[in-house]
Design a protein around this motif. Structure first.
Motif, mmCIF file in Angstrom:
data_model
loop_
_atom_site.group_PDB
_atom_site.id
_atom_site.type_symbol
_atom_site.label_atom_id
_atom_site.label_comp_id
_atom_site.label_asym_id
_atom_site.label_seq_id
_atom_site.Cartn_x
_atom_site.Cartn_y
_atom_site.Cartn_z
ATOM 1 N N LEU A 209 53.394 38.995 68.178
ATOM 2 C CA LEU A 209 53.641 38.534 69.549
ATOM 3 C C LEU A 209 54.947 39.108 70.084
ATOM 4 C CD1 LEU A 209 52.993 35.041 71.009
ATOM 5 C CD2 LEU A 209 55.253 36.037 71.285
ATOM 6 N N GLY A 210 55.984 39.112 69.243
ATOM 7 C CA GLY A 210 57.265 39.658 69.684
ATOM 8 C C GLY A 210 57.183 41.134 70.016
ATOM 9 N N LEU A 211 56.473 41.896 69.190
ATOM 10 C CA LEU A 211 56.317 43.327 69.457
ATOM 11 C C LEU A 211 55.538 43.574 70.742
ATOM 12 C CD1 LEU A 211 55.580 44.722 65.884
ATOM 13 C CD2 LEU A 211 57.652 45.043 67.230
ATOM 14 N N ARG A 212 54.492 42.801 70.960
ATOM 15 C CA ARG A 212 53.696 42.994 72.169
ATOM 16 C C ARG A 212 54.473 42.571 73.416
ATOM 17 N NH1 ARG A 212 49.117 44.887 70.517
ATOM 18 N NH2 ARG A 212 48.438 44.340 68.404
ATOM 19 N N PHE A 213 55.368 41.624 73.277
ATOM 20 C CA PHE A 213 56.236 41.259 74.395
ATOM 21 C C PHE A 213 57.076 42.460 74.822
ATOM 22 C CE2 PHE A 213 60.378 39.792 75.917
ATOM 23 C CZ PHE A 213 60.006 38.998 76.989
ATOM 24 N N VAL A 214 57.604 43.191 73.844
ATOM 25 C CA VAL A 214 58.395 44.386 74.156
ATOM 26 C C VAL A 214 57.533 45.433 74.855
ATOM 27 C CG1 VAL A 214 59.685 46.307 73.154
ATOM 28 C CG2 VAL A 214 60.017 43.989 72.273
ATOM 29 N N PHE A 215 56.314 45.654 74.344
ATOM 30 C CA PHE A 215 55.420 46.632 74.966
ATOM 31 C C PHE A 215 55.112 46.253 76.410
ATOM 32 C CE2 PHE A 215 53.549 47.314 70.469
ATOM 33 C CZ PHE A 215 54.622 48.126 70.150
ATOM 34 N N ILE A 216 54.906 44.968 76.652
ATOM 35 C CA ILE A 216 54.569 44.522 78.005
ATOM 36 C C ILE A 216 55.756 44.680 78.942
ATOM 37 C CG2 ILE A 216 54.026 42.454 79.364
ATOM 38 C CD1 ILE A 216 52.116 41.628 77.155
ATOM 39 N N VAL A 217 56.967 44.380 78.455
ATOM 40 C CA VAL A 217 58.170 44.583 79.285
ATOM 41 C C VAL A 217 58.275 46.047 79.702
ATOM 42 C CG1 VAL A 217 60.695 44.605 79.259
ATOM 43 C CG2 VAL A 217 59.466 42.633 78.361
ATOM 44 N N LEU A 218 58.067 46.950 78.758
ATOM 45 C CA LEU A 218 58.184 48.380 79.065
ATOM 46 C C LEU A 218 57.067 48.841 80.003
ATOM 47 C CD1 LEU A 218 59.162 49.716 75.534
ATOM 48 C CD2 LEU A 218 60.660 49.275 77.485
ATOM 49 N N LEU A 219 55.839 48.342 79.808
ATOM 50 C CA LEU A 219 54.741 48.728 80.688
ATOM 51 C C LEU A 219 54.947 48.175 82.101
ATOM 52 C CD1 LEU A 219 52.063 50.109 81.145
ATOM 53 C CD2 LEU A 219 50.902 48.075 80.242
ATOM 54 N N LEU A 220 55.412 46.937 82.204
ATOM 55 C CA LEU A 220 55.707 46.356 83.516
ATOM 56 C C LEU A 220 56.793 47.151 84.224
ATOM 57 C CD1 LEU A 220 55.487 44.109 85.653
ATOM 58 C CD2 LEU A 220 57.097 42.767 84.285
ATOM 59 N N SER A 221 57.818 47.539 83.488
ATOM 60 C CA SER A 221 58.892 48.342 84.080
ATOM 61 C C SER A 221 58.359 49.692 84.543
ATOM 62 C CB SER A 221 60.020 48.532 83.064
ATOM 63 O OG SER A 221 60.573 47.289 82.672
ATOM 64 N N SER A 222 57.437 50.278 83.767
ATOM 65 C CA SER A 222 56.845 51.560 84.167
ATOM 66 C C SER A 222 56.036 51.417 85.449
ATOM 67 C CB SER A 222 55.956 52.094 83.045
ATOM 68 O OG SER A 222 56.693 52.292 81.862
ATOM 69 N N LEU A 223 55.241 50.353 85.546
ATOM 70 C CA LEU A 223 54.457 50.124 86.758
ATOM 71 C C LEU A 223 55.367 49.918 87.969
ATOM 72 C CD1 LEU A 223 51.635 47.742 85.461
ATOM 73 C CD2 LEU A 223 51.409 50.148 86.114
ATOM 74 N N SER A 224 56.444 49.165 87.779
ATOM 75 C CA SER A 224 57.374 48.923 88.882
ATOM 76 C C SER A 224 58.084 50.208 89.286
ATOM 77 C CB SER A 224 58.403 47.867 88.468
ATOM 78 O OG SER A 224 57.770 46.636 88.208
ATOM 79 N N PHE A 225 58.388 51.045 88.307
ATOM 80 C CA PHE A 225 59.037 52.321 88.622
ATOM 81 C C PHE A 225 58.111 53.206 89.457
ATOM 82 C CE2 PHE A 225 60.372 56.690 87.745
ATOM 83 C CZ PHE A 225 61.735 56.598 87.990
ATOM 84 N N LEU A 226 56.801 53.049 89.251
ATOM 85 C CA LEU A 226 55.822 53.827 90.023
ATOM 86 C C LEU A 226 55.469 53.157 91.350
ATOM 87 C CD1 LEU A 226 53.435 54.879 87.112
ATOM 88 C CD2 LEU A 226 55.132 56.308 88.282
ATOM 89 N N GLY A 227 56.068 51.996 91.618
ATOM 90 C CA GLY A 227 55.825 51.315 92.882
ATOM 91 C C GLY A 227 54.661 50.358 92.874
ATOM 92 N N LEU A 228 54.090 50.053 91.703
ATOM 93 C CA LEU A 228 52.923 49.171 91.614
ATOM 94 C C LEU A 228 53.264 47.847 90.938
ATOM 95 C CD1 LEU A 228 50.196 51.774 90.590
ATOM 96 C CD2 LEU A 228 50.549 50.733 92.834
ATOM 97 N N GLY A 229 54.524 47.559 90.779
ATOM 98 C CA GLY A 229 54.938 46.307 90.153
ATOM 99 C C GLY A 229 55.250 45.242 91.188
ATOM 100 N N VAL A 230 56.297 44.476 90.930
ATOM 101 C CA VAL A 230 56.731 43.430 91.865
ATOM 102 C C VAL A 230 57.176 44.086 93.165
ATOM 103 C CG1 VAL A 230 58.343 41.524 92.209
ATOM 104 C CG2 VAL A 230 57.419 41.987 89.921
ATOM 105 N N GLN A 231 56.705 43.533 94.283
ATOM 106 C CA GLN A 231 56.939 44.160 95.576
ATOM 107 C C GLN A 231 58.189 43.612 96.268
ATOM 108 O OE1 GLN A 231 54.949 46.819 96.669
ATOM 109 N NE2 GLN A 231 54.350 46.569 94.514
ATOM 110 N N PRO A 232 58.851 44.462 97.112
ATOM 111 C CA PRO A 232 60.053 44.041 97.844
ATOM 112 C C PRO A 232 59.754 42.844 98.745
ATOM 113 C CG PRO A 232 59.717 46.413 97.972
ATOM 114 C CD PRO A 232 58.480 45.836 97.377
ATOM 115 N N PRO A 233 60.789 42.013 99.018
ATOM 116 C CA PRO A 233 62.197 42.171 98.619
ATOM 117 C C PRO A 233 62.477 41.751 97.181
ATOM 118 C CG PRO A 233 61.949 40.158 99.863
ATOM 119 C CD PRO A 233 60.602 40.816 99.868
#
Length: 287
Positions: A209-233
Motif C-alpha cells: 500500500l505504501g509503495l502504491r501511494f508513492v506511485f499514485i502521487v507521482l502519476l497524479l503529479s504527472s497528470l497535473s503537469f500535463l494540465g489534466l489534474g486539479v484545475q485552477p484556482p
C-alpha cells in the motif's frame, strides 16, 4: 542456615518490543507533518489559495513571502499548503480504494479458484497491459478532471497490481492446514477470507500500500503537469510546477519548492517502508 543461590539470582524474563530506526522515525514525522498540513491548511495558510498578494510576480524568498510568489503574484507557501490537501487527499483516497478492492478480489479469487479466478485474472491482466499514463490520460480527457474522476481513475489503474500481489500471497496461505481445517468445519467464504487469509498477508499488503501511494502521487503529479489534474484556482503540487515552469530560468522558488514537497513526501514513504518497525525480543533483568 544455608541460602539458596537461586533465590538471590535476579529473575530474567522475555520482553517483546519494536525496534524503530532513526531514519524510519524521521520519515514518519515528515509524513505526519504533511498529513496535518493537508487537514489544517485553511487555518495555517497565510493567504487564500487564489489571492494575488503582489503584482511583482516571481519574487524571491523574503520575510514576507518565505517561498516567494508565483507567475501571478500569489503566495507560493499558501498554495503549497493548500496543494497538500489535493496531493495527499486524492492519493490516499485512490490508494485506499485500489488496495481494498484489489486485496479483496485477490483473496476471493485465491479461495474460490476455478473459472472465477481465471476469468478475473485474465481481465485484470488485459487492464495491466495498458500503460498507466496513457490509460489515465484517456480516461481523464474523456470524462473530465474533477476530483472524483481523478480519484477513481488512479484507483482503477492500480487495482490490477494490488490484486496480483494479494492473490499471490493468498494462494500460499490458502494451502495451509489451518485454512483446510476451517473449510472442513464448514466456515463460510467470508469467514475464511477475513479470519484465516487476511491475517497472514496483512504485513506485506501494508508495505505494498505504501509503495502504491508513492506511485499514485507521482502519476497524479504527472497528470497535473500535463494540465489534466486539479484545475485552477486550486492546484496540487504537480500543477504548481507546471504553471510556474516558465520562471525556472529566473531560478524562481515557485518551481523549486513544489518539487521539494513532492520529493519529501515520496522519499519519506519509501524510506519508512524500508525501515518499518521490527518486532524484537529483549531479555531483561528484574532485581
Amino acid at each position: 542456615m544455608s541460602v539458596s543461590l537461586s533465590s538471590t539470582r535476579p529473575a530474567r524474563r522475555w520482553r517483546i518490543g519494536y525496534r524503530i530506526s532513526p531514519v524510519g522515525a524521521i520519515c514518519f514525522v515528515v509524513i505526519l507533518a504533511w498529513a496535518l498540513v493537508a487537514i489544517f491548511a485553511p487555518l495555517i495558510a497565510p493567504h487564500p489559495v487564489g489571492e494575488i498578494v503582489d503584482f511583482d510576480f516571481f519574487q524571491s524568498v523574503s520575510a514576507q513571502y518565505p517561498m516567494g510568489t508565483d507567475y501571478l503574484g500569489r503566495d507560493v507557501l499558501s498554495r503549497i499548503l493548500f496543494g497538500a490537501r489535493y496531493t495527499v487527499g486524492i492519493s490516499l483516497a485512490a490508494v485506499t480504494i485500489a488496495c481494498v478492492s484489489g486485496v479483496t478480489l485477490g483473496m476471493t479469487a485465491a479461495v474460490i479458484g476455478g473459472v472465477f479466478d481465471s476469468a478475473l485474472s485474465r481481465f485484470l491482466d488485459a487492464l495491466t497491459s495498458i500503460p498507466s499514463k496513457i490509460l489515465a490520460l484517456v480516461l481523464v480527457a474523456a470524462v473530465g478532471s474533477s476530483i472524483s474522476v481523478l480519484t477513481l481513475t488512479l484507483a482503477v489503474i492500480y487495482i490490477p497490481g494490488s490484486y496480483r500481489f494479494a492473490r499471490a500471497l493468498a494462494v500460499n496461505v490458502n494451502a495451509m492446514d489451518y485454512v483446510t481445517v476451517a473449510r472442513v468445519r464448514g466456515e463460510r467464504l467470508g469467514h475464511i477470507i477475513r479470519a484465516e487469509i487476511l491475517p497472514g498477508i496483512v504485513g506485506p499488503v501494508l508495505a505494498d500500500l505504501g509503495l502504491r501511494f508513492v506511485f499514485i502521487v507521482l502519476l497524479l503529479s504527472s497528470l497535473s503537469f500535463l494540465g489534466l489534474g486539479v484545475q485552477p484556482p486550486n492546484a496540487d503540487w504537480g500543477a504548481l510546477v507546471k504553471e510556474n515552469i516558465g520562471g525556472l530560468s529566473l531560478a524562481a522558488p515557485a518551481v523549486i519548492f513544489p518539487l521539494i514537497a513532492i520529493a519529501s513526501l515520496t522519499i519519506s514513504v519509501n524510506l519508512l517502508i524500508d525501515n518499518l518497525p521490527q518486532k524484537i525480543r529483549d531479555r531483561s533483568e528484574d532485581a
